[in-house]
Design an enzyme around this catalytic site. Structure first.
Site, PDB file in Angstrom:
ATOM      1  N   GLU A 335      87.519  26.801   7.384  1.00 27.54           N
ATOM      2  CA  GLU A 335      87.246  26.022   6.178  1.00 27.54           C
ATOM      3  C   GLU A 335      86.923  24.550   6.468  1.00 27.54           C
ATOM      4  O   GLU A 335      87.490  23.641   5.872  1.00 27.54           O
ATOM      5  CB  GLU A 335      88.425  26.126   5.211  1.00 27.54           C
ATOM      6  CG  GLU A 335      88.723  27.566   4.799  1.00 27.54           C
ATOM      7  CD  GLU A 335      90.017  27.714   4.012  1.00 27.54           C
ATOM      8  OE1 GLU A 335      90.729  26.708   3.819  1.00 27.54           O
ATOM      9  OE2 GLU A 335      90.333  28.845   3.604  1.00 27.54           O
ATOM     10  N   GLU A 436      90.336  34.716   4.306  1.00 30.36           N
ATOM     11  CA  GLU A 436      91.570  34.466   3.569  1.00 30.36           C
ATOM     12  C   GLU A 436      91.313  34.882   2.128  1.00 30.36           C
ATOM     13  O   GLU A 436      90.295  34.510   1.546  1.00 30.36           O
ATOM     14  CB  GLU A 436      91.987  33.000   3.633  1.00 30.36           C
ATOM     15  CG  GLU A 436      92.322  32.502   5.015  1.00 30.36           C
ATOM     16  CD  GLU A 436      92.844  31.070   5.023  1.00 30.36           C
ATOM     17  OE1 GLU A 436      93.191  30.563   3.927  1.00 30.36           O
ATOM     18  OE2 GLU A 436      92.897  30.463   6.100  1.00 30.36           O
TER      19      GLU A 436
END
Length: 678
Positions: A335, A436
């Protein structure tokens, strides 16, 4: 010029120009170093064989030798995989061969020390086996034939990369190689010294069009996380299949959880627990390149990674994963495009990602797939996700995260970026994973409507975009200090009290044929072969001059960001200007981009840049191997889409490989192409 024993060392450049060197000779018959082993042996009454086995996949090896202090001869050795041989003929008993080698690793040329061998004074050695076809990349399976020039010798071989011994199988018929394998062989005959080991690595490209550890189309791996206790609890559920794998976290700041359990407020991370207790499973590891979950501005952990200050920790990770001998997917600096991670800017992140990747390759970790995972929301600072992309050679999979948002507007925006990530993965021909995934408190697990609001959308996205891995965080976030805000995270365990509707729907979904859970056939389904050889470090790009190359083709840079401009078709390099700062006493300097260039001969050259400059930049500095050699004017072009060219004065570049750097102080400008010409 002084030459020991009358031997003149001849240095072969890339253009075979010959320079006199000196060296010292030693009387040895075999030598081993970190790069290579060498040996010489008498294979019959008038022939000696000299063998050079490269441990670093040399692209060429030359032998330089003289017999009895005679004329020096120089020959390219014959390659068989990483084993290079040369036979010296016409010898008589007692002839002395003095010899040394020139070899290349990547773009670096090296010379060995000198060696000496006396023909006929040692017991005869079995000839090293030869393999046909030679090692390399093939589109179809190969039948490998092994032969030995020594009559009556037995050939012992291995196909798992291990060292063959007299206990290894005896070669009797061609070996069919249908997956990537390293074949090694040794010749043995009574009364003679065993041969040197021959080695050849075969890459079967046609065995699959899938990426590393990628299941077939229409199949999706189920992975759960994110701490040891919750993973064990999921596995203990009586009527839900054990998942294909488990997800854990570590960080470059300390490699926590890799060799011993660690809890930093987000649950117990324990790689060894997975290794020891989860047979026939995979592991998905998030490698944090921030200061863990503090994510503070100015900490700049990725800068430390890029500058090599975390190499020891990265090697600890690599060695622990390698030792597992099980398939592992690592999400490096996951991320990066999210504001919450506070990465400094894309160029530093990319350099850090690449450093982690290449250290794993240096450690010869073959059981790892590299994952680049974006956040799946509006990118930080307005950067397009491609600005954070480390490059195709560094990425096996692309991942995206999905947590959901409380309002319809926020979720609609996030949905668009998640689709952008899927489209980008498709464009790059990389398998896609949900790295995720968790519904958070916005979607209470006790509410049957939660399935339609969150879970059904996730499974629809999987089907629509051929997602190959679903990593679900089955977690009571309330029990973790870092995530204890119940209005944001909450309890997302499917087995929590009152979640029977979600539980039953989940059980029915992950039990469908599409989804891969733990089984004895799991490794075959993802093409995992523990004997597959490790891949080499991604080589730095290098340009033979004179040439023209794209500005984004750098091998190292700072504050230069690869960023496409929507109004222009070119992918440009944007110099952000003088962000001069010091972190841990490491001077970062001005904005710069460096390129590896190679000159075949010594000449004067000049640099021409195609550029646009809608800012106030006026000059840039040209450096060669760190030394200033010229400046170049940066004319204004009124905007960022109008281009012009500017040429430096001439400067001398000697034959060989150099580092060319373009450095900018002050305001920035755009570069499109760079020409180096005479």
């Amino acid at each position: 010029m002084k030459c020991q024993k009358g031997m003149q060392r001849l240095f072969l450049s890339l253009t075979m120009s010959i320079l006199l060197l000196t060296g010292t000779m030693t009387s040895v018959m075999a030598t081993t170093t970190a790069d290579y082993s060498e040996s010489a042996s008498s294979i019959d009454s008038d022939t000696a064989r000299i063998v050079f086995e490269s441990y670093c996949s040399s692209t060429y090896v030359y032998i330089h030798y003289q017999v009895n202090n005679g004329n020096q001869l120089n020959y390219l050795m014959q390659a068989n995989g990483d084993t290079w041989t040369y036979d010296v003929n016409g010898l008589v008993n007692g002839d002395v061969i003095d010899y040394w080698f020139t070899y290349q690793i990547g773009s670096t040329q090296k010379d060995t020390g000198n060696f000496s061998f006396t023909h006929g004074t040692v017991s005869q050695q079995v000839a090293a086996p030869t393999m046909s076809p030679s090692g390399g990349t093939y589109s179809n399976p190969q039948d490998v034939t092994i032969s030995c020039a020594t009559s009556g010798a037995d050939i012992h071989y291995t196909i798992d990369g291990s060292t063959p011994t007299t206990s290894s199988p005896i070669y009797t018929a061609p070996i069919t190689v249908s997956t990537n394998k390293t074949v090694k062989a040794i010749g043995v005959k009574s009364g003679m010294t065993p041969s040197n080991i021959s080695s050849a690595t075969y890459y079967i490209g046609g065995q699959s069009t899938l990426a590393k550890f990628e299941p077939a189309d229409g199949k999706t791996l189920i992975v759960v996380g994110q701490d040891r206790d919750e993973m064990d609890a999921y596995e203990a559920l009586p009527d839900i299949p054990d998942p294909a794998g488990y997800m854990i976290y570590t960080g470059t700041v300390d490699a926590a959880g890799m060799t011993s359990p660690s809890d930093k407020g987000a649950g117990m991370q324990d790689l060894q627990h997975w290794i020891n207790n989860k047979p026939h499973s995979i592991c998905q590891i998030g490698i944090d390149m921030t200061d863990y979950d503090q994510h503070q501005d100015g900490q700049d952990e990725e800068v430390k990674v890029a500058d090599g200050l975390r190499d020891a920790n990265i090697r600890t990770m690599a060695q622990a994963i390698k030792a597992s001998n099980k398939p592992v997917y690592v999400r490096i600096g996951y991320e990066p495009d999210g504001n919450h991670n506070h990465y400094f800017e894309p160029s530093e992140y990319v350099m850090a990602y690449r450093r982690v990747h290449n250290i794993f390759r240096e450690e010869e970790v073959s059981n790892v797939a590299f994952v680049w995972n974006v956040i799946g929301i509006e990118p930080a600072w307005g950067w397009d996700i491609e600005a954070w992309y480390p490059g195709d050679a560094y990425v096996d999979w692309i991942g995206v995260s999905w947590f959901g948002w409380p309002s319809a507007g926020e979720e609609a925006t996030a949905a668009q970026y998640r689709q952008n990530a899927a489209d980008f993965a498709n464009q790059k021909n990389k398998p896609l994973m949900l790295g995720e995934c968790s519904g958070r408190a916005y979607y209470p697990m006790t509410n049957a409507a939660n399935w339609d609001q969150y879970f059904q959308k996730v499974f629809d996205y999987i089907a629509l975009n051929n997602v190959k891995m679903l990593s679900y965080i089955n977690q009571d976030w309330n029990q973790q200090p870092i995530f204890s805000d119940p209005t944001i995270w909450g309890d997302t365990r499917i087995q929590q009290p009152g979640a029977s509707y979600i539980y039953n729907k989940w059980k029915a979904e992950v039990s469908k044929p599409r989804y891969l859970n733990e089984s004895a056939n799991l490794y075959a389904a993802i093409g995992f072969d523990p004997s597959t050889p490790a891949e080499p470090v991604v080589p730095e790009p290098q340009y033979d001059i004179p040439t023209v190359f794209e500005a984004e083709g750098f091998y190292d840079y700072y504050n230069f960001v690869q960023a496409p401009i929507a109004a222009h078709s070119n992918n440009l390099l944007l110099a952000w200007g003088n962000w001069d700062y010091v972190y841990d006493n490491i001077p970062r300097g001005n904005s710069w981009a460096s390129y590896k260039i190679n000159a075949s001969s010594t000449n004067n050259y000049k640099v021409t840049i195609r550029l646009s400059n809608g800012n106030a930049a006026t000059t840039a500095t040209i450096k060669l191997d760190g030394n200033t050699v010229a400046t170049i004017n940066i004319p204004q072009t009124s905007d960022w889409e109008t281009f012009t060219t500017s040429t430096s004065s001439s400067f001398n570049i000697s034959a060989g490989t150099h580092t060319l750097t373009i450095e900018q102080t002050g305001t920035g400008f755009n570069m499109d192409t760079i020409e180096v010409s005479q």
